[in-house]
Design a protein around this motif. Structure first.
Motif, PDB file in Angstrom:
ATOM      1  N   PRO A 259       0.835  -1.211   0.000  1.00  0.00           N
ATOM      2  CA  PRO A 259       0.000   0.000   0.000  1.00  0.00           C
ATOM      3  C   PRO A 259       0.866   1.256   0.000  1.00  0.00           C
ATOM      4  CG  PRO A 259       0.051  -0.996   2.179  1.00  0.00           C
ATOM      5  CD  PRO A 259       0.835  -1.908   1.279  1.00  0.00           C
ATOM      6  N   PHE A 260       0.349   2.355  -0.489  1.00  0.00           N
ATOM      7  CA  PHE A 260       1.102   3.611  -0.494  1.00  0.00           C
ATOM      8  C   PHE A 260       0.130   4.773  -0.463  1.00  0.00           C
ATOM      9  CE2 PHE A 260       0.467   2.225  -4.853  1.00  0.00           C
ATOM     10  CZ  PHE A 260      -0.078   3.354  -5.447  1.00  0.00           C
ATOM     11  N   SER A 261       0.657   5.954  -0.147  1.00  0.00           N
ATOM     12  CA  SER A 261      -0.194   7.143  -0.161  1.00  0.00           C
ATOM     13  C   SER A 261       0.569   8.322  -0.749  1.00  0.00           C
ATOM     14  CB  SER A 261      -0.686   7.458   1.254  1.00  0.00           C
ATOM     15  OG  SER A 261      -1.427   8.635   1.251  1.00  0.00           O
ATOM     16  N   CYS A 262       1.522   8.900   0.022  1.00  0.00           N
ATOM     17  CA  CYS A 262       2.154  10.151  -0.422  1.00  0.00           C
ATOM     18  C   CYS A 262       3.166   9.953  -1.541  1.00  0.00           C
ATOM     19  CB  CYS A 262       2.838  10.835   0.756  1.00  0.00           C
ATOM     20  SG  CYS A 262       4.305   9.953   1.352  1.00  0.00           S
ATOM     21  N   ARG A 263       3.808   8.803  -1.591  1.00  0.00           N
ATOM     22  CA  ARG A 263       4.909   8.506  -2.518  1.00  0.00           C
ATOM     23  C   ARG A 263       6.049   9.508  -2.372  1.00  0.00           C
ATOM     24  NH1 ARG A 263       3.194   4.855  -6.646  1.00  0.00           N
ATOM     25  NH2 ARG A 263       5.134   5.366  -7.667  1.00  0.00           N
ATOM     26  N   MET A 264       6.176  10.111  -1.223  1.00  0.00           N
ATOM     27  CA  MET A 264       7.223  11.106  -0.994  1.00  0.00           C
ATOM     28  C   MET A 264       8.041  10.802   0.260  1.00  0.00           C
ATOM     29  SD  MET A 264       4.992  14.471  -1.816  1.00  0.00           S
ATOM     30  CE  MET A 264       6.309  15.671  -1.830  1.00  0.00           C
ATOM     31  N   GLY A 265       7.879   9.619   0.815  1.00  0.00           N
ATOM     32  CA  GLY A 265       8.637   9.284   2.023  1.00  0.00           C
ATOM     33  C   GLY A 265       8.176  10.058   3.239  1.00  0.00           C
ATOM     34  N   GLN A 266       6.903  10.430   3.258  1.00  0.00           N
ATOM     35  CA  GLN A 266       6.439  11.285   4.346  1.00  0.00           C
ATOM     36  C   GLN A 266       5.367  10.652   5.225  1.00  0.00           C
ATOM     37  OE1 GLN A 266       5.188  14.899   2.459  1.00  0.00           O
ATOM     38  NE2 GLN A 266       7.274  15.521   1.985  1.00  0.00           N
ATOM     39  N   CYS A 267       4.692   9.609   4.736  1.00  0.00           N
ATOM     40  CA  CYS A 267       3.544   9.126   5.511  1.00  0.00           C
ATOM     41  C   CYS A 267       3.766   7.760   6.155  1.00  0.00           C
ATOM     42  CB  CYS A 267       2.299   9.069   4.628  1.00  0.00           C
ATOM     43  SG  CYS A 267       2.371   7.788   3.360  1.00  0.00           S
ATOM     44  N   GLY A 268       4.718   6.979   5.672  1.00  0.00           N
ATOM     45  CA  GLY A 268       5.014   5.678   6.269  1.00  0.00           C
ATOM     46  C   GLY A 268       4.123   4.544   5.782  1.00  0.00           C
ATOM     47  N   THR A 269       3.163   4.819   4.903  1.00  0.00           N
ATOM     48  CA  THR A 269       2.223   3.779   4.466  1.00  0.00           C
ATOM     49  C   THR A 269       2.931   2.601   3.800  1.00  0.00           C
ATOM     50  OG1 THR A 269       0.659   5.550   4.051  1.00  0.00           O
ATOM     51  CG2 THR A 269       0.084   3.409   3.134  1.00  0.00           C
ATOM     52  N   CYS A 270       3.999   2.859   3.068  1.00  0.00           N
ATOM     53  CA  CYS A 270       4.634   1.801   2.274  1.00  0.00           C
ATOM     54  C   CYS A 270       5.765   1.084   3.015  1.00  0.00           C
ATOM     55  CB  CYS A 270       5.169   2.394   0.967  1.00  0.00           C
ATOM     56  SG  CYS A 270       6.495   3.581   1.246  1.00  0.00           S
ATOM     57  N   GLU A 271       5.901   1.322   4.296  1.00  0.00           N
ATOM     58  CA  GLU A 271       7.038   0.804   5.076  1.00  0.00           C
ATOM     59  C   GLU A 271       7.224  -0.716   4.952  1.00  0.00           C
ATOM     60  OE1 GLU A 271       6.967   2.358   9.042  1.00  0.00           O
ATOM     61  OE2 GLU A 271       8.105   0.657   9.817  1.00  0.00           O
ATOM     62  N   MET A 295      12.504   0.478   5.912  1.00  0.00           N
ATOM     63  CA  MET A 295      12.729   1.444   4.832  1.00  0.00           C
ATOM     64  C   MET A 295      11.402   1.806   4.178  1.00  0.00           C
ATOM     65  SD  MET A 295      14.286  -0.767   1.626  1.00  0.00           S
ATOM     66  CE  MET A 295      14.443   0.634   0.524  1.00  0.00           C
ATOM     67  N   LEU A 296      11.394   2.934   3.466  1.00  0.00           N
ATOM     68  CA  LEU A 296      10.200   3.361   2.733  1.00  0.00           C
ATOM     69  C   LEU A 296      10.519   3.269   1.238  1.00  0.00           C
ATOM     70  CD1 LEU A 296       9.138   6.387   4.949  1.00  0.00           C
ATOM     71  CD2 LEU A 296       8.302   4.054   5.005  1.00  0.00           C
ATOM     72  N   PRO A 297      10.012   2.219   0.569  1.00  0.00           N
ATOM     73  CA  PRO A 297      10.431   1.956  -0.814  1.00  0.00           C
ATOM     74  C   PRO A 297       9.925   2.969  -1.839  1.00  0.00           C
ATOM     75  CG  PRO A 297       8.713   0.426  -0.141  1.00  0.00           C
ATOM     76  CD  PRO A 297       9.081   1.209   1.080  1.00  0.00           C
ATOM     77  N   CYS A 298       9.055   3.902  -1.448  1.00  0.00           N
ATOM     78  CA  CYS A 298       8.606   4.895  -2.435  1.00  0.00           C
ATOM     79  C   CYS A 298       9.725   5.890  -2.746  1.00  0.00           C
ATOM     80  CB  CYS A 298       7.349   5.623  -1.966  1.00  0.00           C
ATOM     81  SG  CYS A 298       7.571   6.608  -0.485  1.00  0.00           S
ATOM     82  N   VAL A 299      10.684   6.071  -1.822  1.00  0.00           N
ATOM     83  CA  VAL A 299      11.782   7.014  -2.085  1.00  0.00           C
ATOM     84  C   VAL A 299      13.167   6.416  -1.831  1.00  0.00           C
ATOM     85  CG1 VAL A 299      10.509   9.166  -1.707  1.00  0.00           C
ATOM     86  CG2 VAL A 299      11.536   8.009   0.241  1.00  0.00           C
TER      87      VAL A 299
HETATM   88  S1  FES Z   1       3.881   6.150   0.335  1.00  0.00           S
HETATM   89 FE1  FES Z   1       4.119   7.580   1.924  1.00  0.00          FE
HETATM   90  S2  FES Z   1       6.053   7.047   2.688  1.00  0.00           S
HETATM   91 FE2  FES Z   1       5.875   5.769   0.992  1.00  0.00          FE
END
Ligand code: FES
Length: 311
Positions: A259-271, A295-299
């Motif tokens: 799962p993901f949300s911000c894709r900016m390494g800011q929300c932790g959803t993709c941890e 780690m947060l794989p979106c960034v």
């Molecule tokens: S989607 Fe928000 S930190 Fe990765």
């Protein structure tokens, strides 16, 4: 854990910057914050949730939070949503305040370099300096006086410490300025990536220790601008991540369903968990301790071969 807040006031600070005052709901109170802190805001619009980081610009002793947002013309929609859709009285949720940038107590002199909306974390830090009698100065670059957020406030509160640079009038901050600060100075830089890199590079070439040069973390994502290919092992799968893809994209192309949300390494959803390997962390969410095993794989990216797990 998120905190529900109400937008109690909106001020048009400059043609492209709005200030939003966020108050707690009913009898609640907001957690105290430290100079330089920021919050994540969770703003819903239709089926989307924009998760964005904003520095707290008001005084930590206030019973409310204030943020200032620049409307980005080519942004990913978060700032436009704030500018165009958020009204007084609207409710939303925010994170607890987080601090990646704060005045270093060992500094003999604090120098703030702000480019445009990068001024926001420095407002509370300069207040802190003034209150403690700490020596500081601000170099603040904006297109014009008209576009310069908090111009009147800064001119009134810190006139002797501030130099403004209006680029449309041909003025610019010379990175060579870093040579003029006395030994024991700490530099704090916030603004566009090229602005940050220019001043940071000049400082490191001049001989500043790395620990004396502080960048606002949530704008330093991708700061090296270079993506190495690498390999990730996830259970039985071996996934090659090329230069163009994020690890998140590569994993989800393979059906990992992260799962993901911000894709900016800011929300932790993709941890995800890291079991083995070296990680280049580019997020502004995990603590140093968490970075040892998460780690947060979106960034963030790996080096060589890494092993991760969804747990
Ligand atoms: S989607 Fe928000 S930190 Fe990765």
């Amino acid at each position: 854990m998120r905190i529900p807040v109400v937008v109690s006031k909106i001020i048009q600070e400059t043609p492209h910057v709005k200030r939003f005052t966020l108050k707690p709901q009913l009898d609640q109170s907001l957690p105290r914050f430290h100079p330089g802190a920021h919050i994540l805001t969770y703003l819903h619009s239709g089926s989307e949730c924009f998760v964005r980081s904003y520095s707290l610009t008001n005084c930590p002793s206030h019973d409310y939070y204030e943020i200032a947002i620049l409307k980005k013309v080519r942004g990913s929609g978060g700032s436009s949503c704030w500018h165009e859709h958020v009204k007084r009285g609207q409710t939303l949720t925010i994170s607890y305040p987080r601090n990646f940038l704060h005045p270093d107590l060992s500094a003999k002199h604090h120098v703030f370099y702000a480019g445009g909306i990068g001024i926001t974390p420095f407002l509370s830090m300069m207040r802190w300096c003034r209150k403690r009698g700490a020596s500081f100065e601000l170099h603040y670059s904006a297109k014009t006086k008209h576009d310069c957020a908090f111009y009147e406030y800064i001119n009134r509160e810190h006139p002797d410490q501030t130099t403004f640079y209006f680029t449309r009038e041909g003025e610019r901050i010379d990175p060579g300025l870093v040579k003029q600060h006395r030994i024991g100075t700490h530099l704090y830089i916030c603004g566009p990536e090229s602005f940050q890199n220019e001043i940071k590079t000049a400082a490191l070439h001049t001989g500043y220790p790395k620990g004396s040069v502080h960048l606002e973390s949530f704008v330093q994502l991708h700061s090296d601008g270079f993506n190495n290919p690498f390999t990730a092992r996830l259970e039985e799968k071996i996934i090659n991540v090329n230069q163009e893809d994020t690890l998140l994209d590569a994993l989800n192309k393979e059906g990992a369903g992260i799962p993901f949300s911000c894709r900016m390494g800011q929300c932790g959803t993709c941890e995800v968990a890291v079991k083995k390997g070296d990680i280049v962390h580019r997020d502004s969410f995990l603590t140093e301790e968490e970075r040892c095993s998460r780690m947060l794989p979106c960034v963030s990216r790996g080096e060589g071969v890494i092993e991760i797990s969804m747990k």
